[in-house]
Design an enzyme around this catalytic site. Structure first.
Site, mmCIF file in Angstrom:
data_model
loop_
_atom_site.group_PDB
_atom_site.id
_atom_site.type_symbol
_atom_site.label_atom_id
_atom_site.label_comp_id
_atom_site.label_asym_id
_atom_site.label_seq_id
_atom_site.Cartn_x
_atom_site.Cartn_y
_atom_site.Cartn_z
ATOM 1 N N GLU A 1 0.824 -1.223 0.000
ATOM 2 C CA GLU A 1 0.000 0.000 0.000
ATOM 3 C C GLU A 1 0.848 1.258 0.000
ATOM 4 O O GLU A 1 0.495 2.248 -0.642
ATOM 5 C CB GLU A 1 -0.885 0.038 1.260
ATOM 6 C CG GLU A 1 -2.045 -0.917 1.244
ATOM 7 C CD GLU A 1 -2.766 -0.934 2.590
ATOM 8 O OE1 GLU A 1 -2.527 -0.024 3.422
ATOM 9 O OE2 GLU A 1 -3.546 -1.865 2.810
ATOM 10 N N HIS B 1 9.285 -0.759 3.843
ATOM 11 C CA HIS B 1 9.054 -0.991 5.263
ATOM 12 C C HIS B 1 8.985 -2.471 5.546
ATOM 13 O O HIS B 1 8.576 -3.261 4.697
ATOM 14 C CB HIS B 1 7.755 -0.315 5.734
ATOM 15 C CG HIS B 1 6.549 -0.643 4.909
ATOM 16 N ND1 HIS B 1 6.319 -0.063 3.673
ATOM 17 C CD2 HIS B 1 5.519 -1.485 5.121
ATOM 18 C CE1 HIS B 1 5.190 -0.531 3.175
ATOM 19 N NE2 HIS B 1 4.694 -1.407 4.028
HETATM 20 P P1 AMP Z 1 1.851 -2.419 3.137
HETATM 21 O O1 AMP Z 1 0.573 -3.029 2.645
HETATM 22 O O2 AMP Z 1 2.940 -3.460 3.336
HETATM 23 O O3 AMP Z 1 2.303 -1.263 2.264
HETATM 24 O O4 AMP Z 1 1.560 -1.874 4.586
HETATM 25 C C1 AMP Z 1 1.306 -0.528 4.876
HETATM 26 C C2 AMP Z 1 0.990 -0.448 6.340
HETATM 27 O O5 AMP Z 1 1.056 0.910 6.737
HETATM 28 C C3 AMP Z 1 -0.396 -0.958 6.743
HETATM 29 O O6 AMP Z 1 -0.258 -2.004 7.695
HETATM 30 C C4 AMP Z 1 -1.080 0.293 7.334
HETATM 31 O O7 AMP Z 1 -1.919 -0.015 8.426
HETATM 32 C C5 AMP Z 1 0.117 1.122 7.744
HETATM 33 N N1 AMP Z 1 -0.107 2.565 7.812
HETATM 34 C C6 AMP Z 1 -0.679 3.375 6.882
HETATM 35 N N2 AMP Z 1 -0.682 4.641 7.289
HETATM 36 C C7 AMP Z 1 -0.088 4.664 8.504
HETATM 37 C C8 AMP Z 1 0.225 5.687 9.451
HETATM 38 N N3 AMP Z 1 -0.098 6.978 9.222
HETATM 39 N N4 AMP Z 1 0.837 5.348 10.608
HETATM 40 C C9 AMP Z 1 1.148 4.057 10.851
HETATM 41 N N5 AMP Z 1 0.901 3.046 9.992
HETATM 42 C C10 AMP Z 1 0.282 3.337 8.845
#
Ligand code: AMP
Length: 119
Positions: free
Chosen positions: A99, A104
């Site tokens: 996402e 990360h």
């Molecule tokens: P990914 O699908 O591996 O890109 O994971 C993105 C992650 O970022 C998800 O688990 C979201 O819940 C997390 N996320 C998105 N926005 C934020 C934020 N502002 N603070 C902390 N985590 C976030």
């Protein structure tokens, strides 16, 4: 694909939006995931502008790479996850449903995590 300066983790790094910061060193920060999928769900991100694991593994310096992987252990131990177990996960690209286009690693633990991939 070029790095998107407006992605949410870039904004966290620039201090434009808040996070629950739990760790910082010269090359990375860690904070709690906003939508936790386990009792403990931490995101570790490099300070450098890398889109994903693929980008990071190809372009990061030796210092960034070494520091980042050491930081995974440091963060896990900080919350005693080394004692009960944890999982690390990194998504790259569409099939993984990545996402946020800033590299990360998810560090998940604090409870039994179940199967590796939900079907
Ligand atoms: P990914 O699908 O591996 O890109 O994971 C993105 C992650 O970022 C998800 O688990 C979201 O819940 C997390 N996320 C998105 N926005 C934020 C934020 N502002 N603070 C902390 N985590 C976030």
């Amino acid at each position: 694909m070029s790095y998107d300066e407006n992605n949410v983790f870039s904004k966290i790094l620039k201090g434009e939006i808040p996070c629950e910061l739990i760790y910082e060193d010269d090359f990375s920060i860690a904070f709690n995931d906003i939508n936790p999928q386990a009792k403990k769900h931490i995101l570790l991100i490099p300070k450098g502008k890398y889109i994903s694991m693929d980008d990071f593994s190809e372009k990061a310096s030796q210092n960034e790479l070494i520091s980042f992987f050491r930081a995974i252990g440091v963060v896990a131990r900080k919350f005693d996850l080394d004692k009960t177990g944890y999982r690390i996960l990194a998504n790259h690209g569409p099939d993984s449903h990545q996402e946020v286009p800033h590299f990360h690693v998810h560090i998940l633990g604090g409870n039994s995590l179940g199967p590796l991939i939900a079907r």
